[in-house]
Scaffold this motif. Structure first.
Motif, PDB file in Angstrom:
ATOM      1  N   GLU A 117       1.248  14.901  -6.110  1.00 28.93           N
ATOM      2  CA  GLU A 117       0.551  14.380  -4.934  1.00 28.93           C
ATOM      3  C   GLU A 117       0.866  12.907  -4.711  1.00 28.93           C
ATOM      4  O   GLU A 117       1.086  12.476  -3.581  1.00 28.93           O
ATOM      5  N   LYS A 174       4.339  12.658  -3.379  1.00 29.32           N
ATOM      6  CA  LYS A 174       4.377  13.076  -1.972  1.00 29.32           C
ATOM      7  C   LYS A 174       3.877  11.951  -1.066  1.00 29.32           C
ATOM      8  O   LYS A 174       4.445  11.684  -0.005  1.00 29.32           O
ATOM      9  N   ARG A 175       2.802  11.255  -1.476  1.00 31.09           N
ATOM     10  CA  ARG A 175       2.277  10.133  -0.679  1.00 31.09           C
ATOM     11  C   ARG A 175       3.284   8.997  -0.586  1.00 31.09           C
ATOM     12  O   ARG A 175       3.445   8.376   0.457  1.00 31.09           O
ATOM     13  N   TYR A 176       3.990   8.704  -1.696  1.00 29.66           N
ATOM     14  CA  TYR A 176       4.989   7.644  -1.673  1.00 29.66           C
ATOM     15  C   TYR A 176       6.175   8.004  -0.787  1.00 29.66           C
ATOM     16  O   TYR A 176       6.754   7.150  -0.132  1.00 29.66           O
ATOM     17  N   GLU A 218       6.032   9.871   1.882  1.00 35.29           N
ATOM     18  CA  GLU A 218       5.594   9.821   3.276  1.00 35.29           C
ATOM     19  C   GLU A 218       5.555   8.404   3.789  1.00 35.29           C
ATOM     20  O   GLU A 218       5.705   8.166   4.983  1.00 35.29           O
ATOM     21  N   GLU A 219       5.343   7.436   2.936  1.00 32.85           N
ATOM     22  CA  GLU A 219       5.245   6.036   3.374  1.00 32.85           C
ATOM     23  C   GLU A 219       6.574   5.407   3.607  1.00 32.85           C
ATOM     24  O   GLU A 219       7.617   5.694   3.622  1.00 32.85           O
TER      25      GLU A 219
END
Length: 129
Positions: free
Chosen positions: A121, A124-126, A128-129
């Protein structure tokens, strides 16, 4: 006394089945549901650790206070009964140890799986940024 060992044997069999279920390869959504279900069951099933520890202490106490049958005054039947009790105590000690070890393995597998999910997770957040 036999009821306690029968219960412990069933618990060890159930833990072995759960360990196999958790380690089998399966699709990611199914695996995460299985692990979350087993994680919910792990906390109430922690009773097996103190129960096994108590049984091990009972085995130790009985071993220390058991009458020895090694001399020439023992009959063959007494010697057989003595050896049978030793074998039962060894089997029960292995059963207690297996229950604690299997519980720990299942706990660690579930914890590793949750850690991997949280790392995925974060990754995935990194991305997306």
């Amino acid at each position: 006394m036999a009821l306690q060992w029968m219960i412990l044997a069933y618990v060890v069999a159930a833990e072995a089945a759960v360990a196999i279920l958790v380690t089998l390869p399966s699709p990611k959504p199914i695996k995460s549901r299985i692990v979350s279900l087993i994680s919910l069951i792990l906390q109430p099933s922690l009773f097996v650790v103190p129960f096994s520890a108590f049984q091990l202490l009972d085995i130790y106490w009985k071993n220390e206070h058991r009458l020895m049958c090694t001399g020439e005054i023992c009959t063959a039947a007494e010697r057989d009964r003595y050896e049978k009790s030793i074998y039962k105590a060894q089997r029960n000690a292995v059963l207690c140890t297996a229950s604690c070890l299997l519980y720990w393995c299942i706990y660690r597998i579930c914890k590793y799986h949750k850690d991997i999910e949280s790392m995925e997770e974060v990754e995935k957040r990194y991305k997306e940024e």
